[in-house]
Design an enzyme around this catalytic site. Structure first.
Site, PDB file in Angstrom:
ATOM      1  N   ASP A   1      44.579   4.196  42.519  1.00 30.31           N
ATOM      2  CA  ASP A   1      43.590   5.197  42.889  1.00 30.31           C
ATOM      3  C   ASP A   1      42.222   4.504  42.795  1.00 30.31           C
ATOM      4  O   ASP A   1      42.097   3.419  42.221  1.00 30.31           O
ATOM      5  CB  ASP A   1      43.677   6.445  42.000  1.00 30.31           C
ATOM      6  CG  ASP A   1      42.959   7.636  42.636  1.00 30.31           C
ATOM      7  OD1 ASP A   1      42.163   7.440  43.567  1.00 30.31           O
ATOM      8  OD2 ASP A   1      43.196   8.794  42.194  1.00 30.31           O
TER       9      ASP A   1
HETATM   10  C1  BGC Z   1      41.226  10.425  44.561  1.00 31.65           C
HETATM   11  C2  BGC Z   1      42.285   9.958  45.524  1.00 31.65           C
HETATM   12  C3  BGC Z   1      41.647   9.536  46.815  1.00 31.65           C
HETATM   13  C4  BGC Z   1      40.617   8.488  46.532  1.00 31.65           C
HETATM   14  C5  BGC Z   1      39.919   7.994  47.755  1.00 31.65           C
HETATM   15  C6  BGC Z   1      40.107   9.439  44.427  1.00 31.65           C
HETATM   16  O1  BGC Z   1      39.053  10.003  43.734  1.00 31.65           O
HETATM   17  O2  BGC Z   1      41.789  10.702  43.315  1.00 31.65           O
HETATM   18  O3  BGC Z   1      43.220  10.981  45.741  1.00 31.65           O
HETATM   19  O4  BGC Z   1      42.599   9.085  47.730  1.00 31.65           O
HETATM   20  O5  BGC Z   1      39.649   9.028  45.673  1.00 31.65           O
HETATM   21  O6  BGC Z   1      39.068   8.943  48.259  1.00 31.65           O
END
Ligand code: BGC
Ligand code: BGC
Length: 906
Positions: free
Chosen positions: A321
């Site tokens: 993530d």
């Molecule tokens: C989220 C993810 C997301 C990523 C990119 C993170 O803050 O938890 O689900 O894909 O950001 O935007």
């Protein structure tokens, strides 16, 4: 040591010749059943109560065993074996810096997408584009804002969920995206207030698994690779990520929250849907921000190396993530294959990364075996060859939009304010009749009718309804407009929750717009108020109305956005914007009040649910751009409601699992998942608590009658799983090729670096600045001996025999009412408690059929080996217990229509 012993023991157990001997089973159809759902039986191998001893830090009890090395891909399934062979032919041509490029994001904003890997131009591989998200393409225009994952789950319609995946995939493809950051199957919905539950499919692992797999298939069929998120235990937003919580004294946060998950719950609840998506061929999996049992999910060798890559046989790659990586060497050795967006969390635009140059250095000085780097890259490339509908991106297949500007022309790096002016957005229209139809159909089928006393719905002019009131801030547009960044505006109709899963609306049909248009066409007078606080005017309008429709809401989303003191997770289950009061005022004056709850999860309805003037109640999860149209069609009876609650609505807040939101005792918050396997309805059943509305509940305008339960044995159950086949051999090994570090230096003569951009090149030739192999402090349990035979695995999602059909179940459903409509048959199983106790009911099948009045159809369910299995913590395997299994065909988790029995014995 202990762990290896367990494996060895498991091996022993699993090879006992008698283990897989077929068991005898005896079937009884249509038995009488007892509606008492309390469940007090306890089995022999009861797992110790969740290690909760006061005064002791949970970290002493919740830890993960180490597991090394990270398994090599390409040893399961002949198709994937060939794909790996092809991928290795490409990887072996790459230099170390080229390999590192594919594993490391170029930095937040450094490329058109939310995540961009480095490319390998020499071999025609462009920067790979990873884009949110699960409900449509984020941060661009001319796309559809699809109904949420939760809405998809609420339809309980497998084919429609699959169509939704296809439509979302098609739009990503049209925008040039290579990989979609979706679907979401974690959070699973342990906590009703969890801010991101609306992204995934509902509070049950089986529902999540079926819906997740259907979505992955749909997405990948359209040529985009699916990255399923979040692995694992990201059940709340509070404290998900250290460095993100600066308010309310939370800056004391020392470490991201640890989700402490027991082994049985890990298998039966949290891993369950991941097994399904892996089986459906998902190319990528995103590890989550939180820690799991006190090790970060993205460097937890037990999670990634063992559970995911060994036990579940995952052959694709693991991506972090955004900023969830906390170490360089450790995360790589623990099974992380790609880091996003490239930098260290919160150090955006600095170009500082745990990987990039540091990964290059760690490979040059031998700390990370080259074989690990090779496997990381091969895992990223192989899915493009293994999945028929995917094709490794080439330089003429790149994104045609920028996530960082909506202007047509802008600087090449708009986020950095750097570079020449270039065409950034080609405004490619990704929408189509297909996606609009799918989006509308999901919205229609995701509406749940909870109350319809006196059958005032559907609305009929014949019933004397001549003047209606549409009320509530949720019925019309937000005064700030529709597309506040990441959908953080809540003073209007909700098309989604907020955060990275939010999508821009190309337009929105509000409830007010659709309902008033229809009502006008029927000659009605339509009053409207979106004043939720000063209620005099709306009360007066309620006086004149023959029927009032009040749209109320409750919102939440991702933790990086705070709205009205809700930091992603909801603070409570109350309606927002004075909703309860609004309902009270209107229902005091109007005898036919319909309440429409538009919310990202359950809300408390106790203040008005039994009010006799509240004749109708509708629940809508976030439905996307067509929210108003779908609601109108339900209200006027063009569509008969067929959605079912994908979670339980409780009467009391105390029945839900609380959010950990307090750091006063502990700066490294511990979240013990002590509901174990008893999440959502399983908990209410276990303690015999009457919910307001149970999981699976939803009314229809028509009535259905069930009969003719017929259970058939297809294959004999076996207590244990057969031993899986050996891993396949690897055709090709890539030779180590470390030569001169000078080769990996920044090629300054070729180009100037972009500020903040992450490159793979060494800062200088001295690669010793990281201690070399001999004195590096390797993690506990580190070794480099590849396991040859996985005890439980051998297939995608685990042992292939888990997916064997043991029983097939059929029943007849007849529409005995006046309206055509959809019926969701739900199959629940109650297991015996020979070894361990089990929930009173677990969902193990659903089948949706549409019937004309008077028509009959058959509903059908397959019960797989895994559906009858429990995870035995002691012997570390799936076991089918002997004893009596009850098979319920039900209209909700508490409305059993038919019951049969399968008696399994020796
Ligand atoms: C989220 C993810 C997301 C990523 C990119 C993170 O803050 O938890 O689900 O894909 O950001 O935007
Ligand atoms: C972005 C998310 C990202 C998060 C990290 C937000 O501004 O929209 O995609 O993951 O920051 O905190």
């Amino acid at each position: 040591m202990m762990f290896e012993f367990v494996i060895w023991l498991t091996l022993l157990l699993m090879t006992k010749p008698s283990d897989t001997k077929p068991l005898r089973s005896e079937i009884k159809n249509e038995i009488h059943f007892d509606s008492n759902i309390t469940f007090e039986k306890r089995g022999l191998h009861e797992e110790a109560p969740l290690f909760y001893i006061e005064d002791r830090h949970p970290a002493e009890f919740f830890y993960s065993d180490p597991y090394y090395p990270s398994p090599l891909g390409g040893r399961i399934d002949h198709v994937w074996q060939k794909a790996y062979d092809k991928a290795r032919k490409i990887v072996e041509k790459m230099s170390i810096t080229e390999k590192v490029n594919l594993t490391t994001g170029t930095g937040w904003g450094s490329g058109p997408c939310i995540g961009n890997t480095g490319g390998v131009p020499r071999l025609g591989i462009p920067n790979l584009c990873l884009q949110d998200g699960p409900n449509g393409v984020r941060y661009t225009d001319y796309v559809t804002n699809f109904p949420s994952g939760l809405a998809a789950g609420t339809t309980f319609n497998k084919e429609l969920i699959h169509q939704r995946g296809k439509a979302i995939g098609k739009e990503h493809k049209a925008k040039g995206v290579h990989m979609v950051l979706g679907p979401v199957v974690g959070p699973i919905g342990l906590k009703a207030a969890g801010g991101r539950n609306w992204e995934s499919f509902g509070a049950d692992p089986y529902l999540q698994g079926i819906a997740g797999a259907a979505t992955v298939e749909g997405l990948q069929q359209q040529g985009v690779l699916s990255i399923v998120r979040h692995f694992i235990g990201n059940e709340q937003e509070h404290f998900r990520q250290v460095g993100e919580w600066d308010d309310n004294g939370w800056d004391k946060l020392d470490e991201s929250i640890s989700s402490n998950i027991g082994d049985r719950a890990m298998h039966e609840i949290y891993l369950w849907p991941f097994a399904d998506v892996i089986r459906s061929g998902a190319g990528g999996i995103m590890c989550s921000y939180n820690q799991v049992n006190n090790t970060y999910a993205c460097e937890n060798s037990y999670l990634l190396n063992y559970l995911l890559k060994e036990e579940l046989g995952f052959q694709g790659f693991v991506v972090s993530d955004w900023g969830a990586q906390h170490t360089g060497v450790y995360s790589s050795l623990s099974g992380l294959d790609m880091t996003m967006p490239g930098e260290i969390f919160d150090d955006w635009l600095t170009g500082k990364s745990y990987w990039g140059p540091l990964l290059t250095r760690a490979v040059y000085n031998g700390t990370i075996p080259q074989q690990r780097l090779n496997d990381m890259v091969t895992r990223i490339i192989a899915p493009w060859f293994a999945i028929e509908t995917l094709k490794l991106p080439s330089e003429d297949n790149i994104p045609n939009f920028s996530s960082w500007t909506y202007h047509t022309y802008s600087q090449k790096f708009p986020y950095q304010h750097f570079g020449p002016i270039v065409e950034q957005n080609f405004h490619q229209n990704a929408r189509s009749t297909f996606s609009e139809e799918v989006a509308l159909n999901v919205a229609r089928e995701a509406i749940v009718l909870l109350k319809n006393d006196g059958h005032n719905l559907p609305v009929d002019v014949g019933d004397g309804i001549k003047r209606i009131l549409i009320a509530g801030v949720g019925a019309g547009p937000d005064s700030k407009g529709f597309d506040c960044k990441d959908q953080r505006c809540t003073d209007g109709v909700l098309t989604s929750g907020w955060g990275s899963a939010a999508v821009n609306n190309p337009y929105v049909i509000t409830p007010y717009e659709a309902i008033s248009e229809r009502a006008r066409s029927l000659g009605m007078v339509v009053d409207f108020s979106n004043e939720n606080w000063n209620l005099d005017h709306v009360s007066e309008l309620a006086d004149y109305a023959d029927l009032s429709i009040v749209v109320v809401n409750s919102d939440g989303g991702e933790g990086f956005i705070e709205v009205d003191n809700n930091y992603g997770d909801r603070n409570n289950f109350s309606l927002w914007h004075n909703g309860d009061n609004l309902i009270k005022h209107i229902s005091e004056r109007c005898r036919k009040t319909i309440v429409v709850v538009n919310a990202i999860g359950p809300v408390n309805m106790e203040k008005w649910i039994d009010n006799e003037n509240v004749v109708g109640v509708i629940y809508m999860p976030p439905l996307g751009q067509f929210v108003g149209k779908a609601l109108m069609e339900i209200i006027f009876g063009d569509v008969n409601p067929s959605g079912k609650l994908p979670f339980t609505i409780a009467k009391k807040k105390s029945h839900y699992v609380p959010i950990v939101d307090d750091l006063s005792k502990n700066n490294d918050p511990q979240d013990n998942f002590d509901r174990d396997i008893y999440i959502d309805y399983r908990f209410f059943d276990k303690h015999n608590i009457k919910p307001r509305f149970e999981f699976g509940f939803g009314l229809s305008y028509t009535k259905f009658e069930l009969s003719n339960l017929n259970i058939l044995e297809i294959n004999s159950p076996t207590e244990y799983l057969p031993y899986p086949e050996d891993y396949l051999p690897i055709y090709r090994t890539i030779e180590d090729d470390v030569c001169d570090p000078e080769d990996a230096l920044f090629p300054h003569e070729e180009f100037d670096p972009v500020p903040g951009f992450i490159y793979p090149y060494l800062y200088n030739e001295d690669v010793r600045s990281l201690p070399d192999e001999d004195d590096f402090d390797y993690p506990k349990g580190y070794n480099t001996y590849f396991k040859t035979t996985p005890p439980l695995s051998g297939g995608f999602g685990g042992n292939p025999a888990l997916w064997e059909i043991l029983f097939s179940v059929k029943a007849k459903v007849k529409n005995i009412g006046k309206y055509k409509g959809g019926y969701v048959g739900q199959l629940y199983i109650e297991s015996p408690s020979t070894l361990v106790s089990s929930p009173a009911k677990v969902l193990r099948g659903f089948d949706k059929v549409f019937l004309e009045p008077g028509e009959s159809k058959s509903i059908h369910f397959d019960i797989l080996h895994r559906d009858l299995s429990i995870w035995d913590v002691e012997s570390q395997q799936w076991i089918i217990q002997t004893g009596t299994y009850k098979v319920y065909i039900a209209s909700s988790s508490r409305r059993v229509e038919l019951c049969g029995e399968i008696d399994i014995g020796i």
